[in-house]
Scaffold this active site. Structure first.
Site, PDB file in Angstrom:
ATOM      1  CB  SER A   1      47.040  69.375  59.885  1.00 16.22           C
ATOM      2  OG  SER A   1      47.869  68.221  59.899  1.00 16.22           O
TER       3      SER A   1
ATOM      4  CE1 TYR B   1      50.049  69.566  57.159  1.00 16.86           C
ATOM      5  CE2 TYR B   1      49.740  70.717  55.090  1.00 16.86           C
ATOM      6  CZ  TYR B   1      49.246  69.907  56.081  1.00 16.86           C
ATOM      7  OH  TYR B   1      47.952  69.443  56.020  1.00 16.86           O
TER       8      TYR B   1
HETATM    9  C1  GCO Z   1      52.346  64.624  55.460  1.00 14.41           C
HETATM   10  C2  GCO Z   1      50.870  64.610  55.142  1.00 14.41           C
HETATM   11  C3  GCO Z   1      50.099  65.110  56.368  1.00 14.41           C
HETATM   12  C4  GCO Z   1      48.614  64.999  56.097  1.00 14.41           C
HETATM   13  C5  GCO Z   1      47.723  65.764  57.005  1.00 14.41           C
HETATM   14  C6  GCO Z   1      47.770  65.331  58.413  1.00 14.41           C
HETATM   15  O1  GCO Z   1      53.142  64.876  54.565  1.00 14.41           O
HETATM   16  O2  GCO Z   1      52.644  64.380  56.633  1.00 14.41           O
HETATM   17  O3  GCO Z   1      50.573  65.366  54.004  1.00 14.41           O
HETATM   18  O4  GCO Z   1      50.518  66.375  56.712  1.00 14.41           O
HETATM   19  O5  GCO Z   1      48.292  65.500  54.844  1.00 14.41           O
HETATM   20  O6  GCO Z   1      47.984  67.135  56.917  1.00 14.41           O
HETATM   21  O7  GCO Z   1      46.806  66.109  59.087  1.00 14.41           O
END
Ligand code: GCO
Length: 254
Positions: free
Chosen positions: A145, A158
């Site tokens: 990402s 994440y």
């Molecule tokens: C968030 C989004 C992002 C995108 C993506 C970016 O909450 O910021 O979900 O994370 O999904 O992963 O690459």
């Protein structure tokens, strides 16, 4: 010397491929001649997607398993090996996200996101690499990402998992490269997938994304698929340990 973007004769396993980016990648790889193992935790969803690919004249099979459950995916991969052999291409796409302010961000949610976005990718890569090394050819493509390059509030697990996934990509690229196995990552920006439905529905967030992206819009899942096909193909034989950003220019902008 013609560029070879075809995937004929290759068996591709795409995790989390019954929808979103994974489905777009599975469709594109099947269209390029790969036999595609469609995966998610839901057997019916996988079967339905296999029907779509088969109806289009492509080769596909359903391989439902939970990428975070080692026994589960080991049994599924043993079944796959029995019937079709070991994957030539592994796309670690299955992922999760949890959004909450730091003070409210629970340990269980942190562990869940790290488990599926990073640990599962390690365990699946370790499992599949053996067959690739034996064949002297393989492609592992990790769907990271732009959150492997930057961060934003409320998604610490994440962001950490995606930064870690690019690190894992480099670690495996150097260890598996001598065996003809390349390992690369894709860094998608903001794409219109189920993961982002509530962000897209928020007028302020939607306007911010459009404003910060030079192309002025969210990405479409099929717009990531071409990069995945490239990395899986022989045209990318000398690409190893790379992380290719596909974000409409967002992270290039000040
Ligand atoms: C968030 C989004 C992002 C995108 C993506 C970016 O909450 O910021 O979900 O994370 O999904 O992963 O690459």
């Amino acid at each position: 010397m013609s560029m070879d973007f075809r995937l004929d004769g290759r068996l591709a396993l795409v995790t989390g491929s019954s929808r979103g980016l994974g489905w777009a990648i599975a469709e594109a790889m099947a269209a390029q001649g790969a036999r595609v193992a469609v995966n998610s935790r839901n057997a019916e969803d996988c079967a339905a997607k296999v029907e779509v690919l088969s109806a289009a004249g492509h080769q596909a099979l359903a391989l439902p398993f939970d990428a975070t459950e080692t026994e589960n995916f080991q049994a599924a991969l043993a079944q796959l090996a029995e019937a079709h052999g070991t994957p030539d291409i592994l796309v670690n796409n299955a992922g999760a996200i949890h959004r909450a302010p730091l003070a409210e961000f629970g340990e269980a949610e942190w562990r869940r996101v790290i488990d599926i976005n990073l640990t599962a990718c390690f365990l699946l890569s370790r499992q599949v690499a053996a067959g690739m090394v034996e064949k002297g050819w393989g492609r592992i493509i990790n769907i990271a990402s732009i959150m492997a390059q930057v961060g934003r509030p409320t998604i610490p697990a994440y962001v950490s998992s995606k930064h870690g996934l690019v690190g894992l990509t480099k670690a495996l690229a150097v260890e598996l490269g001598p065996h003809g196995v390349t390992v690369n990552a894709l860094n998608p920006g903001f794409f219109g997938t189920e993961l982002n439905l509530n962000l897209m529905a928020d007028p302020e967030f939607d306007a911010m994304i459009r404003g910060r992206t030079p192309l002025g819009r969210w990405g479409e899942p099929h717009e990531l698929a071409g990069a995945a096909v490239f990395l899986a193909s022989d045209a990318a034989a000398y690409v190893n340990g790379a992380a290719l950003t596909v974000d409409g220019g967002m992270t290039a902008a000040m």
